[in-house]
Design a protein around this motif. Structure first.
Motif, PDB file in Angstrom:
ATOM      1  N   UNK A 212       0.864  -1.181   0.000  1.00 36.24           N
ATOM      2  CA  UNK A 212       0.000   0.000   0.000  1.00 36.24           C
ATOM      3  C   UNK A 212       0.900   1.230   0.000  1.00 36.24           C
ATOM      4  N   UNK A 213       0.613   2.162  -0.870  1.00 37.89           N
ATOM      5  CA  UNK A 213       1.477   3.341  -0.943  1.00 37.89           C
ATOM      6  C   UNK A 213       0.715   4.531  -1.509  1.00 37.89           C
ATOM      7  N   UNK A 214       0.856   5.652  -0.840  1.00 40.18           N
ATOM      8  CA  UNK A 214       0.422   6.936  -1.371  1.00 40.18           C
ATOM      9  C   UNK A 214       1.643   7.736  -1.781  1.00 40.18           C
ATOM     10  N   UNK A 215       1.447   8.999  -2.090  1.00 41.31           N
ATOM     11  CA  UNK A 215       2.584   9.836  -2.481  1.00 41.31           C
ATOM     12  C   UNK A 215       3.658   9.894  -1.402  1.00 41.31           C
ATOM     13  N   UNK A 216       3.241   9.842  -0.118  1.00 40.36           N
ATOM     14  CA  UNK A 216       4.201   9.938   0.971  1.00 40.36           C
ATOM     15  C   UNK A 216       5.048   8.701   1.165  1.00 40.36           C
ATOM     16  N   UNK A 217       4.583   7.552   0.663  1.00 47.34           N
ATOM     17  CA  UNK A 217       5.339   6.308   0.807  1.00 47.34           C
ATOM     18  C   UNK A 217       5.968   5.862  -0.511  1.00 47.34           C
ATOM     19  N   UNK A 218       5.870   6.703  -1.510  1.00 47.89           N
ATOM     20  CA  UNK A 218       6.294   6.322  -2.855  1.00 47.89           C
ATOM     21  C   UNK A 218       7.746   5.854  -2.889  1.00 47.89           C
ATOM     22  N   UNK A 219       8.651   6.642  -2.333  1.00 59.22           N
ATOM     23  CA  UNK A 219      10.071   6.285  -2.394  1.00 59.22           C
ATOM     24  C   UNK A 219      10.351   4.971  -1.677  1.00 59.22           C
ATOM     25  N   UNK A 220       9.666   4.746  -0.545  1.00 58.42           N
ATOM     26  CA  UNK A 220       9.877   3.506   0.204  1.00 58.42           C
ATOM     27  C   UNK A 220       9.479   2.285  -0.621  1.00 58.42           C
ATOM     28  N   UNK A 221       8.291   2.367  -1.239  1.00 56.90           N
ATOM     29  CA  UNK A 221       7.798   1.198  -1.967  1.00 56.90           C
ATOM     30  C   UNK A 221       8.637   0.930  -3.215  1.00 56.90           C
ATOM     31  N   UNK A 247      -4.470  10.215  -3.635  1.00 53.46           N
ATOM     32  CA  UNK A 247      -3.574   9.512  -2.710  1.00 53.46           C
ATOM     33  C   UNK A 247      -2.246   9.186  -3.385  1.00 53.46           C
ATOM     34  N   UNK A 248      -2.317   8.597  -4.560  1.00 48.52           N
ATOM     35  CA  UNK A 248      -1.120   8.269  -5.342  1.00 48.52           C
ATOM     36  C   UNK A 248      -1.317   8.854  -6.740  1.00 48.52           C
ATOM     37  N   UNK A 249      -0.503   9.819  -7.087  1.00 50.95           N
ATOM     38  CA  UNK A 249      -0.706  10.564  -8.330  1.00 50.95           C
ATOM     39  C   UNK A 249      -0.616   9.635  -9.538  1.00 50.95           C
ATOM     40  N   UNK A 250      -1.336   9.946 -10.607  1.00 53.77           N
ATOM     41  CA  UNK A 250      -1.287   9.121 -11.822  1.00 53.77           C
ATOM     42  C   UNK A 250       0.135   8.964 -12.365  1.00 53.77           C
ATOM     43  N   UNK A 301       4.755  -4.051   4.276  1.00 52.32           N
ATOM     44  CA  UNK A 301       4.853  -2.605   4.453  1.00 52.32           C
ATOM     45  C   UNK A 301       5.793  -2.005   3.420  1.00 52.32           C
ATOM     46  N   UNK A 302       5.544  -0.747   3.062  1.00 54.47           N
ATOM     47  CA  UNK A 302       6.364  -0.076   2.053  1.00 54.47           C
ATOM     48  C   UNK A 302       7.811   0.055   2.494  1.00 54.47           C
ATOM     49  N   UNK A 303       8.063   0.103   3.809  1.00 48.93           N
ATOM     50  CA  UNK A 303       9.438   0.253   4.294  1.00 48.93           C
ATOM     51  C   UNK A 303       9.953  -1.031   4.938  1.00 48.93           C
ATOM     52  N   UNK A 304       9.484  -2.192   4.430  1.00 50.97           N
ATOM     53  CA  UNK A 304       9.978  -3.494   4.904  1.00 50.97           C
ATOM     54  C   UNK A 304      10.865  -4.104   3.830  1.00 50.97           C
ATOM     55  N   UNK A 305      11.936  -4.773   4.259  1.00 50.34           N
ATOM     56  CA  UNK A 305      12.928  -5.306   3.336  1.00 50.34           C
ATOM     57  C   UNK A 305      13.293  -6.734   3.735  1.00 50.34           C
ATOM     58  N   UNK A 306      13.502  -7.570   2.723  1.00 46.15           N
ATOM     59  CA  UNK A 306      13.762  -8.997   2.939  1.00 46.15           C
ATOM     60  C   UNK A 306      15.228  -9.340   2.726  1.00 46.15           C
ATOM     61  N   UNK A 307      15.676 -10.353   3.456  1.00 52.92           N
ATOM     62  CA  UNK A 307      16.999 -10.934   3.272  1.00 52.92           C
ATOM     63  C   UNK A 307      16.910 -12.300   2.598  1.00 52.92           C
ATOM     64  N   UNK A 308      15.686 -12.800   2.426  1.00 53.67           N
ATOM     65  CA  UNK A 308      15.431 -14.034   1.692  1.00 53.67           C
ATOM     66  C   UNK A 308      14.261 -13.771   0.747  1.00 53.67           C
ATOM     67  N   UNK A 309      14.133 -14.614  -0.267  1.00 53.86           N
ATOM     68  CA  UNK A 309      13.002 -14.470  -1.177  1.00 53.86           C
ATOM     69  C   UNK A 309      11.713 -14.600  -0.369  1.00 53.86           C
ATOM     70  N   UNK A 310      10.852 -13.590  -0.374  1.00 61.49           N
ATOM     71  CA  UNK A 310       9.642 -13.649   0.444  1.00 61.49           C
ATOM     72  C   UNK A 310       8.718 -14.815   0.098  1.00 61.49           C
ATOM     73  N   UNK A 311       8.840 -15.363  -1.100  1.00 61.03           N
ATOM     74  CA  UNK A 311       7.980 -16.471  -1.506  1.00 61.03           C
ATOM     75  C   UNK A 311       8.128 -17.656  -0.562  1.00 61.03           C
ATOM     76  N   UNK A 312       9.295 -17.792   0.073  1.00 64.66           N
ATOM     77  CA  UNK A 312       9.492 -18.926   0.970  1.00 64.66           C
ATOM     78  C   UNK A 312       8.484 -18.943   2.115  1.00 64.66           C
ATOM     79  N   UNK A 313       7.905 -17.792   2.450  1.00 65.79           N
ATOM     80  CA  UNK A 313       6.942 -17.753   3.547  1.00 65.79           C
ATOM     81  C   UNK A 313       5.650 -18.500   3.220  1.00 65.79           C
TER      82      UNK A 313
END
Length: 582
Positions: A212-221, A247-250, A301-313
């Protein structure tokens, strides 16, 4: 009018069950003690994993206790905390017959009472939302849903045809009519270009990640997506949800679609009725999961980062066993019983999880971290609906977000409201980052989460040293520390004398001198975002290269974000993302 069964006892039992909406049933329930389950007895706080003798003794003393039908293997309880739900009575023909009686009429008046409409202003009217009654209505809805769904599935034609036929059947089938009306009362945002929840559920397919991301979370996502696509080389489908062009510009939407392969940008208000949701902030998260086309959905979350391929979950044993996987938050701010008392007041029927939770034991005011959430909507669709209900406009403003800190606890508490199983990865939030300048036995940085084998998996909170305190220097990722959680009852043993006596009795010990405790978990310096008290671990070379490489990606994302703010149009394909140095 159809008469009640002739037996006075059966008549009384059925009447109580329906009029009170399963309250009478819940008061009779006492949790069973089984080798493959945790205790769910809210009146006894003893550890449910002490010894086989303790289990056998309690089983003999409670031979009349109903045994929950949901089971998990013993091995799962070594790596996950599992919520074993209580079984609820299935809908029967006698229940349908009762709907046409005076008792049934009173029930429908109570259960179909509308607390609000689209245009209501409930400011200053918190009593309009009765969460205890809501929990009872949801459990009743669950029984009806399982009764009506096979009827719907056996109808012919497309979903539009099935819904039309079901509405026609409701004219002569009181239980179907009651179900449809109860669903619209509980989940009004659901019926947006559809008549039932079944048509939405049947549209799901595949698995994927939701942001989920709006203009304020754009860089994070942007950074998080590129971390998954260009660093971890994961091809998992991704959907980015927003709340409309405001919320999120075109222009940013176009950027995200071109950012990498298999990315879809979706306006959640075109799928669910925002006149009821009135989305803002955290509340969009569960609704985006519900609206996603994925059958198996992983929210990130837009500011969450993985150290393994998330598909493994998706292959995590806790997720595969329960259909819902959650992660623990950090252990912070002990001693507040307001949340525990509120939960007990609205959910007299609970699974095996709450009595062992840190909230119930007043060890922490935080239980769940909702930066990553997995739900299989084919098997846990009702839990998804109940979680969304906790995040509706009036529910969150008047109740949920006043009790909890945002959306975090609404996931597992929503599952409790409707009694669906779920699993927590058994490790509390740890830390990833760098050594503290004045203490090389402390690690400072972002909140880290481990996989079920104990290896670093993902972190939340971004790439900065301590954004909560305004320290926006990029971290130098080199170390990590676990938040503990494999021993989760130490505090309960040592803080409550009455519970301690019960522990000793269960274990057959005479004094606390005979009780062996595992070491305490590490402790947080929340203001500095540092953890101390567990072994300091070095990231592997691969983990260090990945995490520090995300910083280089973020620098590009930040520049593009600034360009958008200046009114410029940016093309992500102009960057060679693969060539970013780690």
């Amino acid at each position: 009018m159809i008469s009640l069964p002739r037996s006075p006892m059966v008549k009384l039992a059925i009447g109580l069950m329906i009029v009170l909406c399963l309250i009478a049933f819940s008061l009779q329930l006492q949790p069973s003690f089984r080798r493959d389950e945790y205790s769910s007895n809210s009146s006894s706080n003893s550890d449910s994993r002490y010894s086989q003798d303790s289990f056998e003794g309690r089983r003999e003393s409670r031979q009349r206790t109903p045994v929950p039908s949901f089971k998990v293997p013993d091995s799962l309880l070594e790596t996950h905390d599992v919520a074993i739900p209580q079984d609820l009575p299935p809908w029967t023909q006698e229940d349908t017959d009762l709907l046409d009686t005076t008792v049934g009429y009173a029930l429908k008046l109570q259960m179909l009472k509308q607390e609000y409409s689209k245009n209501d202003d409930l400011n200053g009217k918190p009593d309009r939302i009765n969460m205890a009654e809501l929990a009872r209505a949801e459990k009743l809805y669950k029984s009806l849903w399982h009764h009506v769904r096979p009827i719907y599935e056996n109808l012919s034609g497309r979903d539009r045809d099935r819904e039309r036929i079901l509405l026609e059947m409701a004219r002569t089938r009181p239980e179907i009519d009651f179900f449809l009306r109860l669903e619209k009362r509980l989940f009004p945002w659901l019926h947006y270009a559809r008549q039932t929840s079944f048509s939405l559920m049947r549209s799901y397919k595949g698995r994927g990640i939701v942001f989920c991301a709006g203009n304020g979370q754009f860089e994070f996502v942007v950074t998080s997506i590129q971390a998954i696509r260009n660093r971890l080389k994961s091809t998992v489908p991704i959907q980015v949800f927003h709340m409309g062009n405001y919320d999120l510009s075109p222009e940013r939407q176009t950027y995200l679609r071109k950012l990498a392969n298999d990315i879809e940008v979706v306006d959640v208000t075109q799928i669910l009725d925002n006149d009821y949701m009135k989305l803002g902030g955290w509340a969009i998260k569960p609704f985006a999961m519900l609206a996603s086309s994925f059958e198996e959905v992983m929210f990130v979350d837009a500011d969450a980062y993985f150290l393994q391929d998330p598909v493994m979950l998706f292959d995590d044993p806790g997720y595969k066993a329960t259909g819902a996987l959650f992660f623990y938050d950090r252990t912070l701010f002990a001693g507040n019983d307001n949340i525990m008392n509120w939960l007990k007041s609205v959910t007299p029927i609970v699974s095996s999880f709450p009595p062992t939770s840190r909230l119930y034991r007043m060890v922490s005011m935080h239980e769940q971290e909702s930066g990553v959430v997995l739900i299989n909507k084919k098997t846990r669709f009702l839990g998804m609906l109940a979680t969304c209900k906790m995040n509706g406009k009036w529910e969150r403003d008047l109740v949920s977000y006043r009790v909890f800190h945002g959306d975090k606890e609404t996931f597992w508490s929503g599952f409790e409201m409707i009694q669906e199983p779920y699993a927590f990865m058994r490790n509390y939030g740890g830390v990833i980052g760098e050594l503290r300048e004045d203490n090389d036995k402390s690690v400072c940085g972002a909140q880290l989460h481990e996989d079920h084998t104990g290896r670093p998996l993902w972190w939340n909170g971004g790439l900065y040293r301590n954004k909560n305190s305004g320290v926006y220097r990029y971290l130098e990722f080199g170390y990590w520390m676990t938040g503990g959680g494999h021993q989760k009852h130490r505090e309960r043993y040592t803080n409550n004398p009455e519970q301690m006596q019960q522990v000793l009795k269960d274990l057959g010990l005479r004094s606390t001198d005979q009780l062996q405790l595992e070491p305490k978990d590490a402790e947080w310096d929340f203001g500095e975002s540092c953890l101390l008290g567990a072994p300091v671990n070095k990231l592997s070379r691969r983990e260090s290269i990945l995490s520090n490489g995300y910083v280089d990606i973020d620098r590009i994302a930040q520049k593009d974000g600034e360009a958008f703010k200046r009114g410029e149009v940016v093309d992500p394909t102009s960057h060679n993302w693969d060539a970013v140095d780690a």
